[in-house]
Design an enzyme around this catalytic site. Structure first.
Site, short mmCIF file in Angstrom:
data_model
loop_
_atom_site.label_atom_id
_atom_site.label_comp_id
_atom_site.label_asym_id
_atom_site.label_seq_id
_atom_site.Cartn_x
_atom_site.Cartn_y
_atom_site.Cartn_z
N ARG A 8 0.78 -1.16 -0.11
CA ARG A 8 0.15 0.03 0.00
C ARG A 8 0.87 1.28 0.00
NH1 ARG A 8 -5.35 -1.34 2.60
NH2 ARG A 8 -5.45 0.84 3.33
N TRP A 66 0.88 6.23 6.04
CA TRP A 66 1.31 6.91 4.97
C TRP A 66 1.16 8.41 5.38
CZ3 TRP A 66 -0.95 10.16 1.47
CH2 TRP A 66 -0.12 10.48 0.16
N ASN A 102 -6.75 5.11 9.69
CA ASN A 102 -6.65 5.41 8.04
C ASN A 102 -7.65 6.28 7.66
OD1 ASN A 102 -6.04 4.88 5.31
ND2 ASN A 102 -7.26 2.85 5.52
N GLY A 103 -7.08 7.44 7.18
CA GLY A 103 -8.12 8.32 6.63
C GLY A 103 -7.78 9.77 7.14
N GLU A 122 12.05 -22.59 -27.27
CA GLU A 122 11.47 -22.20 -26.08
C GLU A 122 9.97 -22.90 -26.01
OE1 GLU A 122 12.22 -21.17 -23.18
OE2 GLU A 122 10.50 -20.25 -22.34
N HIS A 144 17.36 -33.42 -41.53
CA HIS A 144 18.73 -34.08 -41.18
C HIS A 144 18.23 -35.19 -39.88
CE1 HIS A 144 21.18 -31.94 -43.85
NE2 HIS A 144 20.53 -30.91 -43.50
N LYS A 150 12.55 -23.96 -9.28
CA LYS A 150 12.67 -22.77 -9.84
C LYS A 150 14.02 -22.21 -9.78
CE LYS A 150 10.80 -19.06 -11.29
NZ LYS A 150 10.62 -19.01 -12.53
C1 G6P Z 1 15.06 -23.73 -14.05
C2 G6P Z 1 13.69 -22.93 -14.28
C3 G6P Z 1 13.60 -22.52 -15.55
C4 G6P Z 1 14.79 -21.58 -15.71
C5 G6P Z 1 16.16 -22.25 -15.46
C6 G6P Z 1 17.17 -20.92 -15.18
O1 G6P Z 1 15.27 -24.70 -14.73
O2 G6P Z 1 12.72 -24.17 -13.89
O3 G6P Z 1 12.17 -21.77 -15.80
O4 G6P Z 1 14.84 -21.14 -16.97
O5 G6P Z 1 15.95 -22.84 -13.96
O6 G6P Z 1 16.73 -20.32 -14.32
P1 G6P Z 1 17.67 -18.98 -13.89
O7 G6P Z 1 16.98 -18.41 -12.66
O8 G6P Z 1 19.12 -19.02 -13.84
O9 G6P Z 1 17.24 -18.01 -15.10
#
Ligand code: G6P
Length: 614
Positions: A27, A75, A101-102, A487, A510, A609
């Protein structure tokens, strides 16, 4: 704007209130504070100017084991942001604490009246006078809620107030006056919460009720009572919110991946902000700490990354060669370090990592560092390891990317590589200012074009429905279409678990062509560019073998109407920027196919991730 959280129940109130304030940080605020009852029923107050972390530091080691408390992020409106003006505000004897707030519009009149009765003020806020007035009523034996009603009757404006009193630890009263700020009450088992927004409550309960303007609430550990402006009891339904905290964070989208795909117009805009300039049209990238001499002495650029980041790197190679005229190559970070790369101080290494912790990319950067290469990294995570190794960091500014499969950060990476290439080109004197200006203007149109690409979502969902049961896919592209093919195949594998191959279209003959039959569709990236006719030949070769073709073409392209089974028309953009719009249907196609197949889109099996193992 101000945020409010209150808790009464059986759990430690301090951490719950502070965590609630954390959820309200978005906020915007400039100070924060809490009022908590310790086990003796005494009021513990802490306030700190600045961000919540300043408050957290202040309370560290001193938070009482409280079971009731209120908190506030302020704020500033009346009085500068400082500790004295932060909330909670107290009466002079410290018997009543309130958060607000307000704006109380007639606060100066009220303040004068209180001052005439001898009241001393310790802040410049419009809030403090309410604490004084409340305490005066309570001292006369008036019930806290009735006292609040009396104060509100004389305090003009649109605001919400939440109050506690040392005479009744465990009780929180609140009022909503006008439309300035909402009050939502969370109903738990043996506990209740009060907040300015739903988001602060959802980690604890989905059962909530909302105060309407003019209403009051009396909140205790085991009971909640509502009153109207006349002090009459009010029946209020408790609503079951369909969203939990995670669903709320998804902003109404079914998955984080879908949300992040749809954020891309803004992602790209945020990445350009302050870097793509209009008067005159040029690019000024931050995070490139190199002198003109160093840049002119560069003989090579190596771009490294993993997964989606490596595909962005492939688009970047094209930009570096085209606009900066420096020989450029791309490597998978994990391969790079083991192939005895020839590196020196004239090789610029650009690494890309959303997380900035990917171990292979870090290892590649170490290798480059040992060789004395100048290094710049593109990263989405301030403070990440890669940013500490590189000489300079260009931040993506994409905000958190929660879905495991990267989407918006790929767009940010591609855009930033475009910017880096233009910037280096100008420093080296190899870039025609007119070309730079045209690229800048074209890039500034991207948010609109990406928005148009997102409008194809229903069309892509229909296509996804037709092909979702296929077990193999081929993605083909040439030039800038090649990284998009890679990709597209990667996204499909990641989120739908379908086997997909991404190939440079010229390579099809190929090997991959042997796989083509009616059960294996081909996604062909065929925007109108210098290799369009060659792509058309590839598509013909697929069709001749009974393979279905989903062709990704330029806007109003009709040359493939009779050839392709399905067409995806890209919005019009400069040829160099096609990947930034072409990636959108790649992402959405995978998403919708995964949806049909019931896959766990945001957290695909086996994937992580942030990959911190080699
Ligand atoms: C993992 C994620 C991907 C990502 C890759 C590289 O495999 O699942 O989505 O592209 O890591 O991650 P980075 O944080 O180095 O871009």
């Amino acid at each position: 704007m101000c945020g409010i959280v209150g808790y009464t129940g059986h759990r430690p109130a301090g951490p719950i209130v502070i965590e609630g304030l954390r959820r309200l940080e978005y906020r915007g605020y400039d100070s924060a504070g809490v009022a908590l009852f310790d086990e003796r029923g005494e009021l513990y107050i802490a306030r700190a100017t600045g961000k919540l972390d300043a408050l957290v530091q202040r309370v560290e080691g001193t938070l009482p084991p409280a079971v009731c408390g209120i908190g506030h992020t302020r704020w500033a409106t009346h009085g500068e942001p400082n500790d004295a003006n932060a909330h909670p505000q107290l009466d002079p004897l410290g018997r009543v604490a309130i958060v607000h707030n307000g704006i109380i519009e007639n606060y100066d009149v009220l303040r004068k009246e209180v001052a005439e009765r001898g009241g001393l003020f310790s802040s410049e806020t419009d809030t403090e006078v309410v604490a004084h007035l409340l305490a005066e009523h309570v001292a006369r034996g008036i019930d806290l809620l009735e006292a609040l009603r009396l104060v509100v009757a004389g305090a003009q404006g649109a605001y919400s107030l939440v109050a506690v009193s040392v005479d009744e630890p465990g009780r929180i009263v609140a009022a909503r006056v006008g439309n300035a700020g909402g009050i939502v009450i969370g109903h738990g088992d043996g506990e209740h919460l009060v907040a300015s927004d739903l988001g602060a409550l959802l980690p604890h309960t989905r059962r909530v009720s909302f105060l309407e303007p003019g209403e009051f609430v009396d909140v205790r550990r085991d009971a909640v009572a509502y009153l109207d402006a006349e002090g009459q009891p009010l029946e209020k339904a408790v609503e079951e919110q369909p969203f939990d905290a995670v669903a709320t964070a998804k902003g109404g989208y079914k998955h984080f991946m879908l949300k992040e795909v749809h954020e891309q117009p803004v992602t790209v805009l945020d990445a350009m902000r302050g870097r793509y300039l209009l008067h005159p049209a040029r690019v000024e990238m931050d995070g490139l700490p190199f002198t003109v001499e160093q840049v002119r002495a560069l003989t090579r650029v190596v771009i490294v990354g993993m997964g989606t980041s490596m595909h962005a790197a492939m688009v970047g190679r094209h930009y570096i060669e085209r606009f900066a005229r420096i020989p450029a190559e791309v490597d998978n970070s994990a391969e790079f370090r083991y192939r005895y790369p020839v590196l020196d101080e004239h090789t610029l290494v650009i690494s890309i990592s959303q997380a900035g912790e990917t171990v292979d990319t870090l290892a590649a950067m170490d290798e480059a560092k040992r060789a004395g290469c100048p290094q710049v990294t593109i990263c989405n995570t301030p403070g990440a390891q890669t940013t500490r190794v590189a000489d300079g960091t260009v931040f993506m500014r994409s905000g958190p990317e929660v879905a495991v499969a990267s989407t918006k950060t790929m767009s940010a990476s591609m855009l930033l590589l475009h910017g880096i290439a233009l910037h280096l080109g100008r420093m080296r004197g190899t870039l025609d200012p007119e070309v730079e200006a045209r690229q800048v203007t074209a890039a500034l149109h991207l948010p609109v074009a990406i928005g148009e690409a997102l409008e194809m979502a229903p069309h892509l969902q229909r296509i996804a429905g037709r092909y979702a049961q296929c077990e193999d896919f081929l993605f083909l592209g040439r030039g800038l279409g090649y990284p998009m093919a890679l990709e597209g195949a990667l996204k499909l594998k990641e989120v739908s678990y379908i086997h997909a191959e991404g190939y440079a279209a010229g390579e099809m003959k190929h090997g991959p062509i042997a796989l083509i039959d009616e059960s294996m569709p081909t996604v062909a990236l065929a925007p109108r560019d210098e290799v369009f006719d060659k792509m058309r030949s590839n598509i013909q070769q697929v069709r001749a073998r009974h393979g279905a073709v989903i062709a990704v073409v330029s806007k109003d392209e009709h040359a493939l109407d009779d050839l392709a089974n399905d067409l995806i028309e890209l919005p019009a953009v400069d040829a160099a920027l096609v990947p930034l719009v072409a990636v959108v249907p790649m992402q959405l196609l995978s998403y919708y196919i995964a949806l049909v197949r019931g896959a766990d889109v945001d957290q695909p099996r086996n994937l992580a991730k942030t990959v911190t193992v080699e």
